[in-house]
Scaffold this active site. Structure first.
Site, PDB file in Angstrom:
ATOM      1  N   GLU A 127       0.812  -1.217   0.000  1.00 55.40           N
ATOM      2  CA  GLU A 127       0.000   0.000   0.000  1.00 55.40           C
ATOM      3  C   GLU A 127       0.849   1.272   0.000  1.00 55.40           C
ATOM      4  O   GLU A 127       0.520   2.254  -0.655  1.00 55.40           O
ATOM      5  CB  GLU A 127      -0.969   0.009   1.185  1.00 55.40           C
ATOM      6  N   HIS A 197     -12.366  -5.366   7.651  1.00 55.25           N
ATOM      7  CA  HIS A 197     -13.135  -5.202   6.414  1.00 55.25           C
ATOM      8  C   HIS A 197     -14.354  -4.330   6.677  1.00 55.25           C
ATOM      9  O   HIS A 197     -15.378  -4.453   6.029  1.00 55.25           O
ATOM     10  CB  HIS A 197     -13.566  -6.559   5.844  1.00 55.25           C
TER      11      HIS A 197
END
Lengths: 393, 444
Positions: A127, A197
């Site tokens: 990322e 999530h």
């Protein structure tokens, strides 16, 4: 970092059906079928029942001012925005983990075939690299649209976002900037996403001058706001409520159009209480407004903030001057959440108009839990109760 | 060992066949490949099994053997010129014309003079911070000279020589360090955080290694624009430990970017010696692991640095792939003005590098041996350089600081309403409490 996400998706497979499974608890059809075919599971059913979705998406009035529309869900409206961008801007590139085959949420389906593999491509799983790379693309003058697979995995890029992207223009005296960078990331709870999530990290970024943070509530807003983010000459983070990817379906203009940033939208006028939210939570407060009207005879003004930073204080304050009461609701934890910023500003600006303390109905100050999600989220009953108490204050 | 031997015996026959007969190996590869493709491996079982794992291309081995790092005899250090300024590899001599070499020397010494004066300036409290480049002048000048002026530079904070060589005026170096009204960066960053749009030198930030993946992104965009440009990204060996270095090296290889990674390995990251920074063969030793062609060069040899950068640039642009250069050098100065390096390294060590193996000294001996530069020129140039730097410094010192409104601009491209409001509040406050603020130092 995104390894956990990939695990979740891979175990489910990568077919359409399995992604539906991942996406939301809304699609309880599969569970229902299972129960029907195996009646012996009744005992199991009691403990395995999926909790119903905590919101109801209602399509909005059809927009005609931007030309022909098409029925799209939220992920399709994102694809449509990206498609428009790649078509009109030859420098634009889209990259991230697994975007080439269409993305784990199907947002980039077909774009690689249509525009070429040098414009829609996978990066290594990293990322901080994705955002750093995107900044570089933007510094060189091209349009960079980076995807972080889940907002939960944006933190490895926090340094690149906060210390670099946000400060590029300022620190160079406007010699260099990365205004052509947009970071998209799925966001918010999904019924069973648990700690990694489900997160809503907007408040972490709200404390960072130099970036814009934008969250849409449906397909029409998603496309218009995303196109504004991409066109905006500042680095933007665009959070896509993943529970809406399939659940929210609306008539979306096929041609590109923009919805202005830093402008809240009043969805429903009211005179007794102002309700403010963003993303999925807007649908919750819309329902709360209906409940309050019906059960308490209370008239609520419903506002979708849309842009977290820089936010539209004027619209909110004007509304509170009129109603005298404010409730802000978000999924993220209450302490340090963006509702705190809104309420302290409103308190400063509208002190003489406030007839009750400002209420914040938010997630609890815990990590986002798996099996306790129904109790964790600031659902319509929690919001309704807060409205009731505010009215009786 | 016993186990390993058994294993080896079991697999031995096929393995030996494969390793002893290249021709057979190739044909067996082909058969195996085809068998895999048609998904009927049973019928077309090849004589020798070959790994089919998608993650690597390699043979099986029957030997349990860990690959040991070869740190003792690492990647060799490429050099052209010896410590006495003599050309040790004549075939490698770039044979640069006299004026170019003299220009190298003058740039390095002017740079050195600026460093000395600004260092003193900080010691006297005239500027808040400074970081010198002593000992590393050769890496800057040698590398930038090998680039095209349009090549985009991403640096750390010890690459001012690159900017100087490209023609950044002394006045603007001073303006940045003094944060005065002439500073292109509008006085917002600490000293030595230079940047120049015109000279394709991306503004420096303090955060280490963040520029590495950014440089890769810029190289990718430049590749797509097919502008025959390259990107060079400088960093120190300490910064190479950051996750962003891993990200950048990695992305550059998979995304095939025309970029040169230029690592200045000067032995220390502030007080941390390289033995506490890494255990592999320096930074160049990592390149191959990323699939990046790498080289190690004597950073005190300006010709060697020039040669490797020139070749890396040529190939990066032609082949759209990254190159890694590790320039071995020594940080002769302190880390910065906030550091006293005598607390963690010996003066003898520093003095060795200053006296015996310094890039300026070495180039000076090269010039002297050719009669291209004498004591007279040296004296005159040193004086001239000193004069130029002092003039720029005095000019910078006399200038006011930028207008306080510039605190609020460029946060975003536009000034959003909340910042306009905060600016208004600041001025209202300043009006009432002006005696408590140094307003007279700032532009009106």
């Amino acid at each position: 970092m995104a390894a956990a996400a990939r695990f979740l998706l891979r175990t489910a497979g990568s077919s359409k059906a399995s992604i539906t499974n991942v996406n939301s608890g809304l699609h309880g059809k599969y569970g229902a079928t299972l129960l029907r075919v195996s009646p012996s599971c009744n005992l199991l059913a009691k403990t395995q029942r999926r909790y119903a979705a905590h919101f109801t998406f209602q399509p909005e009035s059809v927009q005609t001012e931007y030309g022909p529309t098409q029925k799209m869900n939220l992920f399709q409206s994102v694809t449509s925005a990206l498609d428009n961008t790649l078509a009109s801007d030859p420098t634009a590139v889209i990259f991230g983990e697994d975007v080439a085959f269409g993305g784990v949420f199907r947002c980039t389906v077909g774009l690689r075939d249509k525009y070429g593999k040098d414009r829609v491509f996978n990066t290594p799983l990293c990322e901080q690299g994705i955002v750093g790379f995107g900044i570089g693309v933007a510094v060189a003058g091209a349009t960079a649209i980076a995807e972080i697979q889940f907002a939960d995995y944006i933190y490895p890029a926090f340094d690149q976002i906060v210390n670099e992207a946000a400060k590029y223009r300022y620190r160079s005296g406007n010699l260099f900037d990365c205004g052509n960078l947009t970071i998209r990331a799925p966001w918010g709870c999904v019924g069973h996403g648990s700690l990694y999530h489900s997160q809503s990290p907007e408040a972490f970024f709200a404390h960072c001058p130099g970036i814009k943070v934008v969250i849409p509530r449906g397909p029409v807003q998603a496309k218009g706001l995303l196109l504004s983010c991409i066109a905006d000459k500042n680095p933007c983070i665009f959070f896509e409520p993943k529970i809406l990817y399939r659940a929210a379906v609306d008539q979306v203009p096929v041609e590109p159009y923009q919805i202005p940033l830093s402008e809240a939208e009043i969805l429903q006028e009211g005179s007794d209480v102002t309700l403010v939210a963003w993303g999925t939570q807007v649908h919750v407060i819309k329902e709360v407004a209906a409940m309050a009207q019906e059960k308490l005879g209370v008239s609520c003004e419903v506002i979708d903030l849309q842009t977290i930073l820089p936010w539209d204080a004027e619209t909110i304050c004007k509304s509170v001057v009129k109603t005298g009461r404010l409730l802000v609701s978000h999924e993220a934890p209450v302490t340090g959440g963006f509702a705190a910023e809104i309420s302290s500003t409103v308190q400063e600006e509208c002190f003489l108009n406030l007839e009750a303390p400002i209420a914040r109905v938010c997630g609890y100050d815990t990590p986002f839990p798996h099996i306790f999600e129904p109790f964790y989220i600031p659902d319509k009953w929690k919001c309704f109760d807060a409205v009731k108490r505010m009215i009786n204050y | 060992m016993e186990h390993a031997r058994c294993l080896r015996k079991l697999c031995g026959i096929g393995y030996r066949l494969i390793s002893q007969n290249n021709g057979l190996r190739d044909s067996s590869k082909l058969i195996q490949y085809r068998a895999f493709r048609v998904n009927s491996a049973v019928q077309q079982q090849p004589l020798v099994e070959r790994p089919e794992f998608p993650g690597s291309s390699a043979e099986f081995t029957g030997r349990l053997e860990f690959v040991e790092p070869d740190v003792a005899s690492g990647i060799p250090v490429y050099r052209v010129m010896g410590r006495r300024g003599e050309i040790v590899s004549p075939s490698e001599d770039p044979q640069l014309p006299q004026e170019t070499v003299v220009d190298f020397y003058k740039s390095m010494t002017l740079f050195n003079t600026m460093d000395r004066i600004l260092y003193e300036s900080q010691r006297q409290g005239r500027i808040t911070f400074y970081a010198t480049n002593f000992g590393e002048e050769g890496t800057h000048i040698g590398s930038v000279a090998a680039l095209d002026p349009t090549d985009l530079v991403f640096g750390q904070y010890r690459e001012a020589g690159v900017l100087l060589y490209r023609g950044f005026p002394l006045d603007l170096f001073m303006a940045q360090c003094y944060s005065n009204a002439d500073d292109l960066g509008k006085g917002r960053q600490m000293p030595v955080h230079y940047g120049s749009k015109d000279l394709n030198f991306v503004t420096i930030s303090s955060t280490l290694a963040t520029q590495i993946p950014q440089a890769v992104g810029a190289a990718y965009a430049i590749k797509r624009a097919s502008s025959d440009r390259a990107v060079i990204c400088y960093f120190g060996e300490g910064a190479a430990s950051e996750g962003d270095a891993h990200a950048g090296l990695h992305f550059s290889a998979t995304l095939e970017c025309p970029i040169i990674f230029f690592c200045r390995n000067n032995g220390y990251a502030i007080s941390t010696p390289t033995s506490e920074q890494y255990r592999g063969d320096g930074i160049a030793g990592r390149g191959a692991g990323y699939g990046i062609a790498s080289i190690r060069v004597d950073g005190n040899d300006v010709f060697a640095v020039y040669n490797v950068t020139k070749e890396a640039r040529r190939r990066a642009v032609a082949e759209n792939r990254p190159f890694l250069i590790e320039a071995m050098t020594y940080r002769v100065g302190h880390h910065s003005t906030s550091d006293d390096s005598s607390t963690y390294r010996s003066l003898d060590e520093v003095s060795y590098w200053e006296k015996q193996d310094h890039p300026i000294g070495r180039l000076g001996r090269y010039l002297a041996a050719r009669g291209w530069w004498g004591e007279e020129e040296e004296q005159a140039w040193r004086k001239e350089a000193q004069r130029r730097v002092m003039e720029a410094l005095q000019k910078a010192e006399g200038r006011p600081k930028p207008h306080p409104d510039l605190l609020f601009t460029d946060v975003y491209q536009e000034v959003p309403p909340h910042l306009e409001k905060q600016k208004g509040a600041m001025w209202k406050h300043l009006k009432e409490y002006k005696e408590h603020y140094p307003l007279e130092l700032y532009e009106e």
